[in-house]
Design a protein around this motif. Structure first.
Motif, short mmCIF file in Angstrom:
data_model
loop_
_atom_site.label_atom_id
_atom_site.label_comp_id
_atom_site.label_asym_id
_atom_site.label_seq_id
_atom_site.Cartn_x
_atom_site.Cartn_y
_atom_site.Cartn_z
N PRO A 221 -10.50 -13.46 -19.72
CA PRO A 221 -10.81 -13.30 -21.15
C PRO A 221 -11.70 -12.10 -21.46
CG PRO A 221 -10.96 -15.60 -20.53
CD PRO A 221 -10.82 -14.83 -19.25
N SER A 222 -12.68 -11.83 -20.59
CA SER A 222 -13.57 -10.69 -20.84
C SER A 222 -12.81 -9.37 -20.78
CB SER A 222 -14.71 -10.67 -19.82
OG SER A 222 -15.57 -11.76 -20.01
N VAL A 223 -11.89 -9.23 -19.82
CA VAL A 223 -11.10 -8.01 -19.71
C VAL A 223 -10.18 -7.86 -20.92
CG1 VAL A 223 -9.39 -6.77 -18.35
CG2 VAL A 223 -11.25 -7.98 -17.21
N VAL A 224 -9.57 -8.96 -21.34
CA VAL A 224 -8.69 -8.90 -22.51
C VAL A 224 -9.48 -8.44 -23.73
CG1 VAL A 224 -7.32 -10.30 -24.12
CG2 VAL A 224 -7.08 -10.63 -21.64
N LYS A 225 -10.69 -8.94 -23.90
CA LYS A 225 -11.50 -8.53 -25.06
C LYS A 225 -11.93 -7.07 -24.96
CE LYS A 225 -12.92 -13.19 -26.27
NZ LYS A 225 -13.98 -14.20 -26.37
N GLU A 226 -12.21 -6.60 -23.75
CA GLU A 226 -12.54 -5.18 -23.57
C GLU A 226 -11.38 -4.29 -24.01
OE1 GLU A 226 -13.63 -4.50 -19.55
OE2 GLU A 226 -15.40 -5.81 -19.61
N LEU A 227 -10.15 -4.76 -23.78
CA LEU A 227 -8.96 -3.97 -24.10
C LEU A 227 -8.55 -4.08 -25.56
CD1 LEU A 227 -6.87 -4.90 -20.94
CD2 LEU A 227 -7.89 -2.67 -21.41
N THR A 228 -9.21 -4.97 -26.31
CA THR A 228 -8.80 -5.23 -27.70
C THR A 228 -9.97 -5.11 -28.66
OG1 THR A 228 -9.08 -7.60 -27.30
CG2 THR A 228 -6.85 -6.70 -27.02
N ALA A 229 -10.84 -4.18 -28.39
CA ALA A 229 -11.99 -3.91 -29.27
C ALA A 229 -12.85 -5.15 -29.47
CB ALA A 229 -11.51 -3.36 -30.62
N GLY A 230 -12.89 -6.01 -28.46
CA GLY A 230 -13.75 -7.18 -28.51
C GLY A 230 -13.14 -8.41 -29.15
N TRP A 231 -11.90 -8.30 -29.66
CA TRP A 231 -11.34 -9.40 -30.41
C TRP A 231 -10.57 -10.41 -29.56
CZ3 TRP A 231 -13.51 -10.20 -34.71
CH2 TRP A 231 -13.93 -9.15 -35.54
N GLY A 232 -9.68 -9.94 -28.71
CA GLY A 232 -8.76 -10.80 -27.97
C GLY A 232 -7.33 -10.49 -28.36
N ALA A 249 -6.06 -19.21 -21.33
CA ALA A 249 -5.19 -18.64 -22.35
C ALA A 249 -5.84 -18.74 -23.73
CB ALA A 249 -3.84 -19.36 -22.34
N ILE A 250 -6.41 -19.88 -24.04
CA ILE A 250 -7.07 -20.07 -25.33
C ILE A 250 -8.27 -19.13 -25.46
CG2 ILE A 250 -8.30 -21.73 -26.77
CD1 ILE A 250 -6.55 -23.92 -25.38
N ALA A 251 -8.99 -18.93 -24.36
CA ALA A 251 -10.17 -18.05 -24.38
C ALA A 251 -9.79 -16.59 -24.57
CB ALA A 251 -10.97 -18.23 -23.09
N CYS A 252 -8.54 -16.23 -24.29
CA CYS A 252 -8.09 -14.83 -24.43
C CYS A 252 -7.69 -14.49 -25.86
CB CYS A 252 -6.88 -14.58 -23.52
SG CYS A 252 -7.24 -14.51 -21.75
N ALA A 253 -7.61 -15.46 -26.74
CA ALA A 253 -7.03 -15.27 -28.05
C ALA A 253 -8.03 -14.76 -29.07
CB ALA A 253 -6.42 -16.58 -28.54
N ARG A 254 -7.58 -13.87 -29.94
CA ARG A 254 -8.40 -13.41 -31.06
C ARG A 254 -8.37 -14.45 -32.17
NH1 ARG A 254 -5.36 -12.41 -35.44
NH2 ARG A 254 -3.32 -11.40 -35.28
#
Length: 343
Positions: A221-232, A249-254
């Motif tokens: 989830p932290s990497v996904v948020k880094e790649l999406t301007a912090g959103w997910g 999966a839920i933690a990766c979601a914006r």
């Protein structure tokens, strides 16, 4: 004929059984190729499936072949036709079928037994979910119609928009099929996570924009948020069937995202959901199961178009006598899908 029967947890036996004969409305095919899949592997490892089978049972559910016998009352089909048959058909009469929610039909007719020399196709499947395949299409590609139909159903329920950032968790055949379809049909930016570098490279060939090995990056989830301007991610698709990965999966979601919980988990397992995140972030959590006749037809059409190189998912061609070793290789993640040849 030679056929595989599942008796229990990792108890798969090749036995000689009578060749099937078609009753009214049924056909029998000579199996040209039967493909293995992650559902087969899970059922073999768990020794059960909540919906599809009761032990002991003929095993396997993805196959294509040639009609060798036709029962009374069968029209528009004849010996020699090359076909693929889905492993189920809805009743078309119940509450859910009347709503055209065919995957929820409580009376689904299931068919197992593709790991064999011959396979009988029930009348309801002949009527609704058996399709001719082009002469030039290899049986092993046509056999992947069923899992691809499930994936198309999953994509349809995920409401992906162009340029969406979609996280796919899982580099098995289903996860890789999701990558191929999402990249080709939705123009989404697909971020694929898995645990096998070779499979991840196949994901890249199928259109993944970025690939990640979770063994090297634990905090997904932290990497996904880094790649999406912090959103997910806009959409997350879980394709492993592991409860802890459902939670990831839920933690990766914006906020406002759709999370497709596609991988079937073991019976009676549960997950924990943060109610504050679910409520205030307006998340949509979806369980998506199986396929419908519409998606079965779309899947075969897509495979036949050869627009997506699904042949990359076939790791090997093996004779039926090697089936037990093939499942051991699948468990060890040495192969993705194997085309079993009844010879």
């Amino acid at each position: 004929m030679l056929a595989a029967l599942l008796y229990g947890q990792e108890d798969l036996r090749l036995e000689t059984v009578p060749e099937p004969t078609p009753a009214d409305g049924e056909v029998v095919i000579k199996v040209g190729a039967a493909t293995t899949c992650g559902t087969d592997l899970k059922v073999w490892r768990r020794g059960s499936h909540a919906k599809m089978l009761t032990l002991p049972t003929l095993f396997g559910h993805e196959a294509a072949g040639t009609i060798v016998a036709v029962g009374a009352g069968v029209h528009n089909w004849q010996v020699g036709n090359r076909i693929v048959a889905n492993n189920s058909a809805p009743c078309m009469k119940c509450f859910f079928c009347q709503l055209q929610e065919y995957s929820l039909c409580p009376n689904l007719i299931w068919n197992n037994g593709t790991f064999a020399e011959y396979l009988k196709i029930p009348a309801a499947i002949v009527q609704q979910n058996m399709l001719r395949i082009p002469d030039e299409l290899p049986f092993e590609l046509a056999a992947m119609t069923e899992p691809l139909a499930c994936v198309l159903h999953g994509v349809g329920r995920s409401h992906v928009k162009p340029q969406d950032r979609v996280v796919v968790l899982g580099d098995g055949a289903i996860g890789l099929m999701f990558v191929g379809v999402l990249a080709a049909q939705t123009k989404a930016e697909v971020l694929l996570w898995g645990g096998n570098d070779q499979r991840l490279e196949i994901g890249k060939k199928l259109g993944a924009a970025k690939i990640f090995n979770y063994h090297q990056v634990a905090d997904i989830p932290s990497v996904v948020k880094e790649l999406t301007a912090g959103w997910g991610a806009d959409v997350v698709i879980e394709a492993t069937g592991v409860p802890s990965v459902w939670e990831k999966a839920i933690a990766c979601a914006r906020p406002g995202a759709t999370v497709n919980l596609f991988g079937g988990c073991p019976k009676d397992t549960t997950i924990t959901v943060n109610t504050e995140q679910l409520h205030y972030s307006e998340l949509t959590l979806k369980g998506v199961f199986h396929n419908t006749p519409e998606y079965v037809r779309s899947a075969l059409s897509l495979i036949a178009s050869r627009k997506i190189p699904f042949e990359l998912l076939i790791s090997e061609h093996r004779p039926l006598k090697d089936l037990e070793q093939v499942f051991a290789d699948m468990k060890a993640r040495k192969v993705i899908k194997v085309a079993m040849l009844p010879c």
